[in-house]
Design a protein around this motif. Sequence first.
Motif, PDB file in Angstrom:
ATOM      1  N   ALA A 116       0.837  -1.205   0.000  1.00  0.00           N
ATOM      2  CA  ALA A 116       0.000   0.000   0.000  1.00  0.00           C
ATOM      3  C   ALA A 116       0.873   1.257   0.000  1.00  0.00           C
ATOM      4  N   ASP A 117       0.414   2.265  -0.709  1.00  0.00           N
ATOM      5  CA  ASP A 117       1.094   3.563  -0.733  1.00  0.00           C
ATOM      6  C   ASP A 117       0.286   4.657  -0.040  1.00  0.00           C
ATOM      7  N   ILE A 145     -11.002   2.045  -6.096  1.00  0.00           N
ATOM      8  CA  ILE A 145     -10.636   3.425  -5.773  1.00  0.00           C
ATOM      9  C   ILE A 145     -10.081   4.125  -7.009  1.00  0.00           C
ATOM     10  N   LYS A 146      -9.172   3.451  -7.721  1.00  0.00           N
ATOM     11  CA  LYS A 146      -8.591   4.056  -8.926  1.00  0.00           C
ATOM     12  C   LYS A 146      -9.659   4.292  -9.993  1.00  0.00           C
ATOM     13  N   LEU A 185      -3.968  15.780  -6.300  1.00  0.00           N
ATOM     14  CA  LEU A 185      -2.938  14.834  -5.862  1.00  0.00           C
ATOM     15  C   LEU A 185      -3.348  13.394  -6.163  1.00  0.00           C
ATOM     16  N   TRP A 186      -4.630  13.060  -5.912  1.00  0.00           N
ATOM     17  CA  TRP A 186      -5.059  11.668  -6.131  1.00  0.00           C
ATOM     18  C   TRP A 186      -5.014  11.295  -7.609  1.00  0.00           C
ATOM     19  N   ALA A 191      -2.206   8.127 -11.708  1.00  0.00           N
ATOM     20  CA  ALA A 191      -1.454   8.082 -12.960  1.00  0.00           C
ATOM     21  C   ALA A 191      -0.072   7.466 -12.754  1.00  0.00           C
ATOM     22  N   ALA A 192       0.487   7.629 -11.562  1.00  0.00           N
ATOM     23  CA  ALA A 192       1.802   7.058 -11.241  1.00  0.00           C
ATOM     24  C   ALA A 192       1.719   5.578 -10.860  1.00  0.00           C
ATOM     25  N   GLY A 193       0.505   5.036 -10.770  1.00  0.00           N
ATOM     26  CA  GLY A 193       0.342   3.625 -10.450  1.00  0.00           C
ATOM     27  C   GLY A 193       0.409   3.299  -8.973  1.00  0.00           C
ATOM     28  N   TYR A 194       0.200   4.284  -8.110  1.00  0.00           N
ATOM     29  CA  TYR A 194       0.271   4.042  -6.667  1.00  0.00           C
ATOM     30  C   TYR A 194      -0.934   3.217  -6.202  1.00  0.00           C
ATOM     31  N   GLU A 195      -0.733   2.530  -5.100  1.00  0.00           N
ATOM     32  CA  GLU A 195      -1.757   1.630  -4.573  1.00  0.00           C
ATOM     33  C   GLU A 195      -2.542   2.299  -3.453  1.00  0.00           C
ATOM     34  N   PHE A 196      -3.837   2.498  -3.691  1.00  0.00           N
ATOM     35  CA  PHE A 196      -4.735   3.133  -2.729  1.00  0.00           C
ATOM     36  C   PHE A 196      -5.485   2.070  -1.915  1.00  0.00           C
TER      37      PHE A 196
END
Length: 274
Positions: A116-117, A145-146, A185-186, A191-196
């Motif tokens: 998780a990020d 979420i994404k 920010l979200w 777009a950066a592929g972070y895990e929500f």
Amino acid sequence: MNFSVLISIYSKESPDFLNASLRSLWEQKLKPNEIILIKDGSLTDELEKVIWKWRGLFKESLKIITLEKNVGLSEALNQGLKYCTNEWIARMDTDDICLPERLELQDKYIAQNPTADIVGGFALRMDERGKLYDIIKVPVGSERIKHLIWTCPMIHPTVCYRKDKIIAIGGYDSKAGSRQDDYDLWFRCAAAGYEFHNIPQPLLLYRFTEANMRRNSLKVGYHRLKVGFRGNKKLGYGLKAYIGVMVPFFRAMLPYPLNIWFYRLFSRFNPRNK
């Protein structure tokens, strides 16, 4: 795990709300070892008294950073990021109240979900007097979420995030427009592929006041529309997302009583609440 709690305050905020907010951090079951409080310009004497009181209790764990002039929330938070020394940063606003188990729950969840990020959760909505009247639910799973990032499916003051990931995408964008700090920010995190992730239980008492609603002006709605259209285009979202990001703009055109009625009506159909 240690958390850095990141808070920004400016002169127009309530001393009573600030006092309750800091007390909620003092009463955490898992206490943060670092609180970074950014003073965004000069403050009133009443706010300074509250800060002085809690500085005496938190001692060295409360670090106060003073900015000479008011720079706005995005830039104040970017300045605060530089002073956070822990890997994980917990956001907090000065008019909200953390539930006692907030950081403990997020600590356990992060340990169980090491990829998780960004980790947020539900919130309980309260009015100016602290009366609770409903629960704010948000999507839970990372992919959902994404998929719904255009609905702003993270409640900003409930969120913990990895410091290095936020810095890697440039932090908060002060050019995003009024009240779009987290929304913009979200989109960039997605777009950066972070895990929500969102924890499916309340972490925070979220203060919902008439003053907050009145700040959602036509200008704010326009900036949200711009951020939403830009983010949808970058992520390749469809027609539903484009229609969805137009709703706050058109709602901002309405007179205040009708705006509130429309907000409550739309909340029943808001896909982020499903």
